[in-house]
Design an enzyme around this catalytic site. Structure first.
Site, short mmCIF file in Angstrom:
data_model
loop_
_atom_site.label_atom_id
_atom_site.label_comp_id
_atom_site.label_asym_id
_atom_site.label_seq_id
_atom_site.Cartn_x
_atom_site.Cartn_y
_atom_site.Cartn_z
N ASN A 213 23.98 18.69 -79.91
CA ASN A 213 22.61 19.17 -80.02
C ASN A 213 22.60 20.37 -80.97
O ASN A 213 23.65 20.81 -81.45
CB ASN A 213 22.01 19.50 -78.65
CG ASN A 213 22.75 20.61 -77.91
OD1 ASN A 213 23.26 21.56 -78.51
ND2 ASN A 213 22.81 20.50 -76.59
N LYS A 215 22.06 23.57 -80.64
CA LYS A 215 22.81 24.75 -80.20
C LYS A 215 24.31 24.53 -80.34
O LYS A 215 25.03 25.41 -80.84
CB LYS A 215 22.44 25.06 -78.74
CG LYS A 215 23.08 26.32 -78.17
CD LYS A 215 22.53 26.60 -76.78
CE LYS A 215 23.12 27.88 -76.19
NZ LYS A 215 24.53 27.72 -75.84
N GLU A 216 24.78 23.37 -79.91
CA GLU A 216 26.21 23.07 -80.00
C GLU A 216 26.68 23.03 -81.45
O GLU A 216 27.75 23.55 -81.79
CB GLU A 216 26.50 21.73 -79.33
CG GLU A 216 26.33 21.75 -77.81
CD GLU A 216 26.26 20.37 -77.21
OE1 GLU A 216 26.49 20.26 -75.99
OE2 GLU A 216 25.97 19.40 -77.94
N ASP A 283 22.50 11.71 -73.34
CA ASP A 283 23.20 10.52 -72.85
C ASP A 283 22.53 9.26 -73.37
O ASP A 283 23.20 8.28 -73.75
CB ASP A 283 23.21 10.50 -71.32
CG ASP A 283 23.92 11.69 -70.71
OD1 ASP A 283 24.77 12.28 -71.39
OD2 ASP A 283 23.62 12.02 -69.54
#
Length: 340
Positions: A213, A215-216, A283
């Protein structure tokens, strides 16, 4: 090149790909857990502390973490195998029971008395999450459990089309396991797609595709992502860092950013018209993406299908899945997401 849903036959092509999911065999490796939802109402503040008093009206247990990825792959029509570790407890038995009901192969689901099954409990009042508490043990897996998983992987990987690494940071994904997965998948030309945990980023070097995502992705390369250009730059840095074929950054209301090897970035606008809950949306993305890739679809087409699936699942409350029929209906009716 972006996919134009206005072009003759494009929607039919995407629907045909979804129909082909049933011929795909996917192995999900990762942290199997249960998502526990306690729903209720709030009408007062506790006299004991400045916290709301929740009157419970409903309680549900759902497959979570990598187990939710397994559920999504199955709901979308794929044949799925689950590899991970669970405790020898009631919640571990719940996971096995749910898998068997879904028709999921559980030969790679290893039970152990050394740790409990991970459970995330969310208390929700009036559609708002009040608090979450986790029951888990984050010690490295016992050697006996790792050995059983490695033995299973050596047997299973040659028989499948793609591997999903669903890393929730609960110790199943480790250096030894990733090294073995990459060795076997390269030998048998099996794709590896990763939903990452930032702390394990170095373990994914050489995978086919990674789906962080926003942020990651930013944390993995030391950037703050606020614009499309930031996302493109982060994707380029991440691709170089991991030497992977493609990077797909999921960006919530800003859609997705896809970078393929030696190609420019494509920004895919979100299709979510209403967002009730983003729990487990990643997911759904990696499940639909991987199934499409396993049919031979391009990363661009696969990402578009995953984007449409994400737009469906965020309209559902709690950990949820997308069924193949609702995905096909949505492909048929949604406006062109790549239009100017």
């Amino acid at each position: 090149m972006p996919v134009d849903l206005k072009a003759p036959g494009t929607r039919k092509k995407l629907i045909n790909i979804v129909d082909s999911f049933s011929r795909s065999r996917v192995l999900v490796v990762g942290d199997l857990m249960i998502d526990h939802f306690i729903q209720g109402t709030v009408s007062r503040i506790s006299p004991e502390a400045p916290v709301p008093v929740v009157t419970i009206t409903a309680e549900t247990l759902r497959l979570g973490g990598a187990a939710n990825v397994v559920h999504n792959v199955r709901a979308l029509g794929g044949t799925v195998f689950a590899a991970g570790a669970i405790g020898n407890d009631a919640m571990g038995k719940k996971i096995l029971q749910e898998f068997r009901t879904l028709g999921v192969n559980t030969d790679g689901t290893v039970k152990s008395t050394a740790f409990p099954t991970t459970v995330k409990t969310r208390i929700i009042a009036h559609h708002q999450q009040v608090v979450r508490f986790d029951r888990e043990t984050l010690r490295p897996l016992p050697a006996t459990v790792r050995h059983k998983l490695l033995t299973y992987l050596k047997h299973r990987v040659p028989q499948i089309d793609a591997v999903i690494i669903s890393d929730y940071g609960k110790t199943v994904i480790c250096q030894e396991l990733m090294k073995e997965i990459l060795t076997i998948t390269r030998a048998h030309d099996v794709q590896v797609i990763v939903d990452p945990k930032v702390k394990n980023i170095a373990l994914y070097h050489g995978v086919n595709m990674i789906t962080p995502n926003q942020k990651e992705a930013g944390e993995s390369v030391g950037l703050s992502i606020t614009t499309d250009d930031d996302a493109a730059h982060a994707a380029q840095l991440l691709q170089r860092k991991l030497d992977c074929d493609a990077v797909l950054i999921t960006r919530g209301e800003y859609g997705m950013t896809l970078l393929e090897r030696n190609n420019s970035c494509v920004h895919i606008p979100t299709l979510a018209t209403e967002v009730y809950d983003v729990t487990g949306a990643g997911d759904t993305v990696i499940s639909a993406l991987t199934l499409a890739l396993a049919t031979g679809a391009s990363p661009m087409v696969s990402a578009l299908i995953a984007n449409i699936a994400a737009g469906i699942v965020v309209r559902k409350l709690g950990t949820a899945v997308v069924e193949s029929e609702e995905l096909k209906r949505t492909i048929q009716t949604f406006p062109n997401p790549m239009a100017d």
